[in-house]
Design an enzyme around this catalytic site. Structure first.
Site, PDB file in Angstrom:
ATOM      1  N   GLN D 124       2.710 -12.985  -2.708  1.00 15.51           N
ATOM      2  CA  GLN D 124       3.604 -11.977  -3.245  1.00 15.51           C
ATOM      3  C   GLN D 124       4.394 -11.357  -2.110  1.00 15.51           C
ATOM      4  OE1 GLN D 124       2.101  -8.226  -3.730  1.00 15.51           O
ATOM      5  NE2 GLN D 124       2.990  -7.763  -5.727  1.00 15.51           N
ATOM      6  N   GLY D 125       5.691 -11.119  -2.346  1.00 20.11           N
ATOM      7  CA  GLY D 125       6.518 -10.514  -1.303  1.00 20.11           C
ATOM      8  C   GLY D 125       7.284  -9.322  -1.837  1.00 20.11           C
ATOM      9  N   SER D 127       6.288  -5.523  -0.682  1.00 23.36           N
ATOM     10  CA  SER D 127       6.332  -4.434   0.301  1.00 23.36           C
ATOM     11  C   SER D 127       7.160  -4.818   1.514  1.00 23.36           C
ATOM     12  CB  SER D 127       4.919  -4.097   0.778  1.00 23.36           C
ATOM     13  OG  SER D 127       4.142  -3.622  -0.284  1.00 23.36           O
ATOM     14  N   GLU D 242      -0.325  -6.510 -12.937  1.00 24.06           N
ATOM     15  CA  GLU D 242      -1.147  -6.363 -11.737  1.00 24.06           C
ATOM     16  C   GLU D 242      -2.019  -5.122 -11.805  1.00 24.06           C
ATOM     17  OE1 GLU D 242      -0.760  -6.036  -6.895  1.00 24.06           O
ATOM     18  OE2 GLU D 242       0.950  -5.474  -8.106  1.00 24.06           O
ATOM     19  N   ASN D 385      -3.099   5.225  -5.621  1.00 28.69           N
ATOM     20  CA  ASN D 385      -3.628   6.067  -6.695  1.00 28.69           C
ATOM     21  C   ASN D 385      -2.842   7.366  -6.836  1.00 28.69           C
ATOM     22  OD1 ASN D 385      -5.407   4.044  -7.117  1.00 28.69           O
ATOM     23  ND2 ASN D 385      -7.266   5.304  -6.960  1.00 28.69           N
ATOM     24  N   GLU D 386      -2.187   7.801  -5.768  1.00 26.90           N
ATOM     25  CA  GLU D 386      -1.320   8.977  -5.891  1.00 26.90           C
ATOM     26  C   GLU D 386      -0.165   8.658  -6.856  1.00 26.90           C
ATOM     27  OE1 GLU D 386      -2.579   7.953  -2.921  1.00 26.90           O
ATOM     28  OE2 GLU D 386      -3.992   9.620  -2.812  1.00 26.90           O
TER      29      GLU D 386
END
Lengths: 341, 402, 341, 402
Positions: D124-125, D127, D242, D385-386
């Site tokens: 996966q690309g 970030s 995801e 999680n934020e």
């Protein structure tokens, strides 16, 4: 595999919610705080007329012959409304306990009146030092040395033990077990009393879900409206994240309550573990929602005149009733870790 | 490092302990009623008569010039003896520090002695319906008039104001100035014309809050504390104190932790059969008790750790340093520990916990439940814990403002 | 009452901090990860020259005759630097254990070399399955059945047991207790070993404070610089509040560590409670700081090439060493709740 | 409500269980090395050959048309049998859902079968150094050229990309459009000119991450997934997946909870003397063990509760509803429970917990420590999680945006 309620069950929830929305506003809950322990119940006749009070009674006694799966969402609604009336003891515990344990004569005498709502029956199991609503009951089911006794008010002495939840009319019940009050003994009574305790824990958990959701609803509404520093306090991450975590806790507790209803309705052998899951998560979720609700409200939630405390106190007392979260975790640990059934 | 107290300090402790053990009243009613409040005032007047009301103040104002260490010792002994929280606290702990820093000699001489003597009771008037966490949003105003000011607006959440004679608080004197500017600190008699005090109940049912309405209420120039339009600075002297050391000495928590240990010993021995839910297996009750054990010892440890934090702070203060944003660390610590401590007690009590003070079977007169509900206010008042965390992050850790 | 360190103690801290800042940068810690367990120590000779390695040894053996109050801040600095050298075992435990327990001949033989840093001595107490830095030690002090044995390398078989903290060279030590290795027995040995354990717990706690503070420093710097959504992530309340709580935990733990140092230095009878307070709070504060540091860093903190993990892993392993927080709470509970001294 | 599985579902479970118990390899090396990765690929090829690689896919692409309930059953059995996390997951769980929703028939026919067969491995690309939580800040670009696009820029935190043949990800195709607009989803072979993949290690030392540099790397028009400039929508189909159900079936946590219970039973019986600190008193060890007991049972309960939450969600999906922001509730639940579960295991292990996989005495080969470090990534990746709490607060509770 279908983990959802039937349309009929959802419809019953809707109807009960409507009735309670109309007949049990916060003012009714406050009125119950101020009422004496023997004041007649206000919403009860309408719940009885709708069949809810007697829903667990066999049909031959005028009931609907329904089970915990049918009860679960009804109880959630009574929690949401903070209903100050003993549906938990009477409908969720006492009626099935009598129907499954007592002889035909006894059932004939009591179940019809109970199903119709004419006679309130309450319950005092071992481990619970006080009995709710004994002051308005026509019959009190009491556990004593693995026996079940059914005691009429004239044979008891009641001492009021006021709870911090003023709508909850607790009493200490003094009485003397005699053969005339004994309605079940032996292994059958023991099993029935175990089941009664699990029904109480489940029903309390179901109500706690409703209590927790109402606390969240009140708080979400408040933080959307309340502004500080020129913006709604609900737009601050510190407020959002507290509420998000409280929401996650409730979302995790709710399926556990539904799973416990299924285990009770189907008489599954590992019922106790499912009931303890429900009570442990629901207790923590409701107590957590109460803490979050108060913190997000700030000072206004701390005032007696604001309604929030009616639900906070219900959350606290029900989180502790029929075994608190730690007790239920310990019960699960005994079953799972020590490999006992 | 020397943690022993000096002989003089130990003598001070012995004297305080002896007097308190002999004189602390048993069974005072809660202070949240006319009758209860009066009884508490009598107790504090007795405390003053014996010279223990404001030990750290100069003798001229009713104190005994005690050092800050002696003050901590006094607080420990006060709560260990079972004495109640001070109904004079919004005067002696909140207003007094601001008076010492910003008051005139005349104000100090006039106001402090009757405050110490519990003859004039002081309420705090800061919060407004629209100004809570955002205190600078205060909208009540003071307008210039002959020899003084006319107040208009509303204060709320004023603890004990129904029973008090006077109020100290902030009013906007320059509406054109930015938020934190243009506020002035006033000392306001509550019995004058144009003032209405309306009591209301708090969570536990006690009549302890009030809202205060001002309708051109007059306050004289001599009752302005500090410079006009500089009230925010005066208030900060008060909050530094309210949030920090003076109000929250460890004494109350140390005493509560000892009582919790005592409760634990009583509950593990007494009628565990009666007060616990049914269980067919001993193992359940046993594991359950072990959980209580950890919660109780955590509370005991928290009170001790908070004491140590305070002693280090006091050492710095004695060395001449000042208390800054560190007071937010203290506030976060004591407010959270107080809540956990009382939660541990309620968990120990199990189904007995829900009894109110009027229940005949209530353990310790329902004090744990009352204490729990009181503790719930801790993370809210004196600057919410959310505000305190912002202060720690921005002023102690240097993180950028929102 | 003066709860603060002396100017001399603060000055020693400053000097050690300066030395370690210069001689023990993260690259030095990484080099220790890659080094074999018997590689000579890099900073050790300088610490010895400064007197730190031998600071707890009596002056007649070339030491400084100092105590735990003098050690506390030095240990905090070694934690801050993640110093990969055995000051904890050698200086905080082994030297005083020998000086207080062993006979003059033994002291003559070992303490001078130990104080000068020429002979590394490490320790394996009962309950610790592995010994740190045994591979470079000239002497290993081992507990066996309440006896103290001093064992030279030739009498042991070492098996490397790599820790997740690569700078920590652990080994399983196999050996046979014989009379020639026995250096103390009886009640005196038992008391000395108890004291040695408490010294280890205290010293670990002191290092953990430094580890936690370094984790905070790295994280605060990072969140000030890192921007997302057009602003520094350190300006988000969710990040601020996590860091504020981690800071409060450290601020509460630190006075507990200093109190434990005082209790040890003054040989107070309730030493164990103070030491357990220190280790419990420091362990939780450091583990909490590690969790917060990683979460506030996001992915970059999860990479091996970034330095954060060097301190996170130190926090984890030291939080568990010499009794974790739960174990120390249980020890305090035994003393306080059961009323035993 | 009917919680029993159908006879067909039970038969499916029996078949899956039998095959898995017979074929799951013991002692696979960690996948974070060239050699280890190759061994995992062999295992997944074996899985595919037996028809268990992508049970919920159509048979045409290598699946067996299993229902979502059967897929959950398969996942339970897969992890209970001790099988490892899938190295193909960024293809089969992340890219495939987007291909099913946005791909062309040609793309599906070309890409899905070799993906299922573990012949073409996908990374996966998403970030970038400047785009993490703020994914819309992506600055890598794709510029139009003959028959395709030229990619420039850098991706990072790409798991397993060093070992993969292709990458799927977002590139900016319209720099003038607002942040979430002007992005396009590309399927990029990693072996072409202008691409450099630079592996780096994660927390536990495994070589599992990579950064990928693009220097006018060509990607053909047939490898654009979904409409040009609509890549954000395609990506959301992937994240819904995801963050939600497909990737995080309860199977892995249920299996880990059972292993934790087993570890608890082994540690309370085995050498508690050797692996615990000294204590003069039995009471200490006893109370300490009780604390472990509560942590272990909490973890077991959490896994069960998460399973129930998932079963309710699946029932709604089967009834035709779609998974929305509720997936954020799931992500918060599984990521936190995974961490608590592994923390409980490390606490049980005490001083044995710190051993790495190479230590001869490491309990269970150091799997608990490795699992703990892996679990630490849970609250960070796939949307921190934020961010998830923001989503819950804003989209499920209706709170206003920041």
């Amino acid at each position: 595999m279908r983990f959802a309620f039937t349309d009929e069950q959802l419809e019953l929830q809707r109807v009960v919610r409507e009735l309670l929305g109309r007949e049990c506003p916060p003012a009714r809950v406050r009125a119950a705080w101020d009422a004496a322990p023997d004041t007649p119940l206000a919403v009860w006749p309408q719940l009885a007329a709708m069949g809810v009070v007697g829903m667990t009674a066999p049909e031959r006694f005028g009931g609907l012959g329904l089970d915990e799966l049918d009860l679960a969402l009804v109880l959630e609604e009574t929690g949401r409304a903070a209903l100050p009336e003993p549906l938990l003891e009477h409908t969720a515990i006492a009626i099935p306990l009598i129907a499954e344990t007592c002889d035909e004569v006894f059932c004939d005498r009591w179940l019809g009146a109970a199903a119709a709502g004419r006679a309130v029956i309450t319950v005092g199991l071992a481990g619970a030092p006080f009995v709710a609503d004994a002051g308005r009951a026509k019959l009190v089911l009491l556990e004593h040395d693995d026996e079940l006794h059914a005691v009429e008010p004239r044979l008891t002495t009641l001492t009021a033990e006021p709870s911090i939840d003023g709508a909850r009319k607790l009493a200490r019940v003094e009485w003397t077990p005699i053969s005339a009050t004994r309605v079940a003994t032996g292994a059958g009574a023991r099993a029935a009393l175990d089941l009664a305790f699990d029904r109480g824990a489940f029903a309390t958990a179901a109500q706690l879900i409703g209590v927790a959701r109402r606390l969240m609803d009140m708080t979400v509404e408040y933080v959307k409206l309340r502004t500080q520093f020129g913006r709604p306090v609900g737009s601050f991450q510190a407020v959002k994240h507290q509420l998000a975590l409280a929401h996650v806790a409730i979302e995790l507790a709710r399926p556990c309550v539904h799973r416990a209803a299924y285990a009770l309705a189907r008489r599954e052998p590992d019922r106790a573990v499912h009931v303890s899951m429900a009570k442990a998560y629901a207790s923590d979720a409701a107590a957590g929602a109460a803490r979050t609700a108060l913190q997000c409200h700030g000072a206004i939630g701390y005032s007696f005149e604001y309604d929030l405390h009616l639900w906070m106190k219900r959350a606290w007392v029900h989180a502790a009733a029929y075994g608190d979260a730690a007790w239920h975790r310990a019960r699960i640990a005994t079953a799972v870790l020590d490999g006992e059934p | 490092m020397e943690l022993a107290f000096s002989a003089a300090e130990e003598a001070f402790r012995a004297e305080a302990r002896a007097w308190l053990r002999a004189n602390v009243p048993r069974d005072l009613p809660p202070s949240g009623s006319e009758r209860g409040f009066a009884a508490h005032v009598v107790w504090e007047q007795q405390l003053h008569a014996a010279g223990w009301s404001v030990v750290a103040w100069p003798r001229a104002f009713g104190g005994r010039d005690a050092s800050i260490v002696e003050w901590l010792i006094f607080e420990e002994e006060y709560y260990l003896a079972g004495a109640p929280p001070r109904v004079t606290q919004n005067g002696i702990f909140l207003l007094a520090p601001a008076l010492f820093e910003y008051g005139t000699d005349e104000q100090r001489a006039r106001i402090l002695p009757p405050m110490a003597a519990a003859e004039v009771l002081w309420a705090q008037g800061w919060s407004e319906p629209g100004a809570g966490s955002d205190l600078a949003a205060i909208s009540s105003t003071a307008t210039r008039t002959d020899g003084g000011w006319l107040l208009r607006g509303q204060k709320t959440w004023s603890t004990r104001a129904s029973y008090c004679h006077a109020m100290h608080g902030l009013f906007r004197t320059d509406p054109s100035a930015p938020r934190h500017k243009g506020l002035t600190y006033f000392l306001v008699p509550l019995d004058g014309p144009g003032i209405r005090v309306n009591g209301f109940r708090r969570l536990d049912g006690d009549l302890d809050f009030a809202e205060i309405f001002f309708d051109d209420a007059f306050v004289s120039d001599r009752d302005v504390l500090g410079p006009v339009d500089q009230g925010w600075k005066v208030a900060m002297a008060t909050t530094g104190s309210e949030r920090g050391l003076t109000l929250r000495s460890p004494g109350r928590f140390l005493a509560a932790a000892e009582r919790l240990v005592d409760l634990y010993r009583r509950t593990v021995s007494f009628d565990s059969a009666a007060a616990r839910p049914r269980s067919g297996r001993t193992g359940v009750a046993d594991a359950y008790d072990r959980g209580h054990r950890d919660a109780v010892i955590r509370a005991w440890m928290d009170a001790r750790a908070y004491q140590l934090l305070t002693l280090q702070t006091v050492t710095r203060l004695v060395a001449g340093q000042t208390l800054g944003a560190e007071s937010s660390v203290s506030k976060l610590a004591w407010s959270e520990l107080d809540l956990r401590l009382h939660q541990a007690a309620l968990d120990l009590l199990g189904p007995m916990a829900e009894l109110g003070p009027d229940a005949p079977s209530a353990v310790d007169g329902g004090a744990w439940q009352k204490g729990f509900q009181f503790a719930l206010a801790g993370p809210i008042y004196a600057g919410t814990n959310e505000i305190q965390k912002n202060v720690v992050a921005e002023r102690l850790l240097g993180l950028p403002k929102d």
